[in-house]
Design a protein around this motif. Structure first.
Motif, short mmCIF file in Angstrom:
data_model
loop_
_atom_site.label_atom_id
_atom_site.label_comp_id
_atom_site.label_asym_id
_atom_site.label_seq_id
_atom_site.Cartn_x
_atom_site.Cartn_y
_atom_site.Cartn_z
N TRP A 1 60.49 10.35 29.91
CA TRP A 1 60.48 8.90 29.71
C TRP A 1 61.89 8.37 29.49
O TRP A 1 62.26 7.31 30.03
N THR A 2 62.70 9.08 28.73
CA THR A 2 64.08 8.64 28.50
C THR A 2 64.90 8.68 29.79
O THR A 2 65.80 7.87 29.98
N VAL A 3 64.58 9.62 30.69
CA VAL A 3 65.27 9.67 31.99
C VAL A 3 64.93 8.41 32.79
O VAL A 3 65.82 7.79 33.41
N TYR B 1 67.91 3.01 34.48
CA TYR B 1 68.30 1.60 34.51
C TYR B 1 69.77 1.44 34.13
O TYR B 1 70.51 0.66 34.76
N SER B 2 70.21 2.18 33.14
CA SER B 2 71.60 2.09 32.69
C SER B 2 72.55 2.68 33.73
O SER B 2 73.64 2.14 33.96
N LEU B 3 72.16 3.80 34.34
CA LEU B 3 73.01 4.41 35.37
C LEU B 3 73.15 3.48 36.58
O LEU B 3 74.23 3.33 37.16
N GLY B 4 72.04 2.84 36.96
CA GLY B 4 72.12 1.85 38.03
C GLY B 4 73.00 0.67 37.64
O GLY B 4 73.76 0.15 38.47
N GLY B 5 72.90 0.25 36.38
CA GLY B 5 73.75 -0.84 35.91
C GLY B 5 75.22 -0.48 35.99
O GLY B 5 76.06 -1.33 36.32
N LEU B 6 75.56 0.78 35.68
CA LEU B 6 76.95 1.23 35.79
C LEU B 6 77.43 1.14 37.24
O LEU B 6 78.54 0.64 37.50
N LEU C 1 64.14 -3.67 47.20
CA LEU C 1 63.91 -2.27 47.54
C LEU C 1 63.33 -1.52 46.35
O LEU C 1 62.43 -0.69 46.50
N GLY C 2 63.83 -1.81 45.16
CA GLY C 2 63.28 -1.20 43.96
C GLY C 2 61.83 -1.56 43.73
O GLY C 2 61.03 -0.73 43.28
N ARG D 1 63.87 2.06 39.07
CA ARG D 1 64.65 1.62 37.91
C ARG D 1 66.15 1.71 38.18
O ARG D 1 66.93 0.89 37.69
N LEU D 2 66.57 2.69 38.97
CA LEU D 2 67.98 2.81 39.31
C LEU D 2 68.45 1.60 40.11
O LEU D 2 69.50 1.01 39.83
N LEU D 3 67.66 1.19 41.10
CA LEU D 3 68.03 0.05 41.95
C LEU D 3 67.97 -1.26 41.18
O LEU D 3 68.82 -2.15 41.37
#
Length: 575
Positions: free
Chosen positions: A119-121, A126-131, A159-160, A180-182
């Protein structure tokens, strides 16, 4: 109560619920926001200095500016807040999906700690995509402009949404992570580009209020995400994919409205060198016949930055230029503190926090809505105050209040462990007050600073640095937060309180007030507070003259002559 616990599909078609609800809500709320933002802009027009009345404070078209703010923000920072909060409602449903999918693939289940890790991944994607989005934002803002970057940014969102909608059908947790990444990339771009667009489109006396609107829409997005995530709406097990994909509706609304508004006047003049387009944009935002002085200030800033041939700087340029280190370190510290204070992680893990505070599980979704309402209320209040109180007071004071409430929250949780009556409700009140304090200052002022203390050439790079640090720290806190709550228990907010203490002291001691000041005045104040000793030639900005462009004479007042170089020329001896 049977109605609340029954599957919502008994009453509503899941394929249409998101569209029916959000279209109605957004159409109503956008018109209300138009009125709210217009009132805020009008209330922030003060005439403390009578000399400014006819020059710096033209009677512009505040309605056009307010509509542009709403159009840009509904698909911008609104999305950041919305996508931040919608992940709290389907926590249990997605965790069950993770466990079921793992069982189908490998024939065995996961224990609680393993499910929490998965779940934390998902949350931290979302944060990694934000970076990634923060790193893209500066390049997009320079290459495509502020407005077009916001429009193109919706491609990541759509796309997300496709990945989110198909994840359960494909029985794939990986698609949720990609979605979540996108969505994070979309948020990273909008969090950096939108404040630039606002700060460059607003007049000087409304710059803070307009830029602070980003925080207002972030808080509004958080609140709306919590409402849409209720079990009566999209928060049930059959509908969680539609909840994750519901962010497409604000994106569509932005695509339909933002093209009707002009590009940032500063970008048009200083980057594209298009004076006619700049004048037309100013006429739209200010009214006709009120833009000559503002264009002169832009040209002055351009001259101070190196003239028309000056190129946009990179993050490396900012780190290499010692004269910009005070501004750069200020932005780095405030951006990091904004995430390390733990406020945004409350929305990711509200369930964990309120369970620890003793709130019944069935009531948590309604309590969580109060957190979003608190930040939204505080953001609106701060927007009304920012041009009167100033940036420094709101930022430093906000962190000071957060420190106090973190200590009270720790005390309440500790006493709750000794079965002291009423402590669970005090704990919940402390969370609300913590969020209110965050919304008063750090939530909005932090995003304004890069636009106010860096010039046009350095601004995109400054937002890249600030945005990168924000998302890196959000990723760190997002990964660590559930384990901090689990293992620290009653003292889980002590680390965040320590961050708030340091941030309040740093801002109070180092940041000059930027309210109502030009770029040259702010730069001169930083130079006075942090003098830089340079060997050899002086840095370019040491030659700043308020109201005077650089000239060859100001850079070299005493040109060399052959006499000064050789006052006693050699003479040949007689033959």
């Amino acid at each position: 109560m049977d109605f609340l616990t029954a599957p919502i599909t008994t009453y509503i078609d899941p394929a249409r619920i998101g569209t029916n609800i959000l279209v109605n809500v957004l159409s109503n709320r956008c018109s209300e926001f138009d009125r709210i933002i217009t009132v805020i802009l009008q209330m922030n027009v003060t005439t403390d200095d009578p000399k400014e009345a006819e020059t710096d404070r033209p009677a512009g078209n505040s309605r056009a500016l307010a509509l542009a703010v709403c159009s840009a923000a509904i698909g911008g920072t609104f999305q950041y807040g919305y996508n931040l909060s919608i992940m709290n409602a389907p926590t249990n449903h997605i965790q069950s999906f993770i466990n079921d999918t793992y069982w189908e693939r490998w024939g065995t289940g996961l224990d609680t700690s393993q499910v929490t890790l998965f779940w934390t991944v998902i949350v931290s994607a979302y944060s990694l995509g934000g970076l990634a989005g923060a790193l893209l934002a500066g390049l997009m803002a320079v290459r495509f402009g502020r407005k077009k970057s916001l429009l193109l940014n919706n491609s990541f969102l759509f796309l997300g949404a496709v990945f989110a909608l198909t994840s359960r059908m494909a029985r794939s947790v990986e698609l949720i992570i990609l979605a979540r990444l996108l969505v994070g990339v979309n948020a990273g771009v909008s969090m950096n580009v939108q404040p630039m667009y606002f700060a460059e489109s607003a007049p000087k006396h409304l710059r803070g209020a307009v830029a602070f609107s980003s925080a207002v829409f972030t808080a509004f997005g958080i609140f709306m995400g919590q409402v849409v995530g209720l079990t009566e709406v999209l928060g049930t097990e059959p509908l969680w994919p539609y909840l994750l994909a519901s962010n497409t509706l604000p994106g569509i609304l932005q695509l339909l409205t933002l093209p009707w508004f002009p590009e940032s006047p500063r970008y048009l003049l200083m980057d594209l060198k298009d004076k006619e387009a700049c004048a037309e944009a100013l006429n739209r935002f200010r009214g006709k016949g009120t833009n000559s002085l503002e264009m002169e200030e832009m040209l002055q800033e351009q001259a101070d930055a190196g003239g028309a041939l000056a190129k946009s700087q990179t993050p490396w340029d900012l780190f290499s230029d010692r004269s910009l280190h005070p501004q750069l370190f200020t932005v780095m510290a405030t951006s990091s503190a904004m995430m390390l204070c733990g406020n945004d992680s409350i929305y990711f893990y509200a369930t964990y926090i309120f369970l620890e505070a003793g709130i019944p599980a069935e009531k948590i979704q309604y309590v969580s809505i109060g957190t979003g309402a608190c930040e939204f209320t505080a953001a609106v209040m701060s927007n009304l105050l920012i041009e009167h109180v100033g940036r420094k007071m709101l930022l430093s004071g906000g962190y000071a209040l957060m420190t106090f409430w973190a200590l009270v929250f720790t005390l309440a949780l500790t006493l709750q462990g000794y079965s002291v009556p009423g402590m669970s409700y005090l704990s919940m009140a402390c969370v609300f007050c913590y969020i209110l304090s965050f919304g008063i200052g750090p939530a909005g002022v932090t995003g304004i600073l890069p636009a106010e203390i860096f010039d046009q050439t350095a601004r995109p790079a400054a937002y890249m640095v600030a945005g990168s640090l924000m998302w890196i720290n959000l990723f760190i806190v997002g990964m660590a937060f559930p384990f901090i709550v689990r293992y620290l228990g009653a003292v889980c907010f002590v680390p965040f309180g320590g961050v708030c203490v340091l941030a309040s002291l740093f801002v109070g001691l180092t940041l000059p007030e930027t309210k109502g000041r030009t770029m040259a005045e702010i730069t001169a104040e930083f130079d006075r507070r942090h003098p830089v000793k340079m060997h050899g030639a002086k840095p370019m900005k040491d030659n700043y003259q308020l109201g005077t462009a650089l000239t060859p004479t100001s850079l070299d007042p005493e040109p060399l002559s052959t006499t000064s170089l050789d006052p006693e020329p050699l003479s040949l001896p007689p033959a």
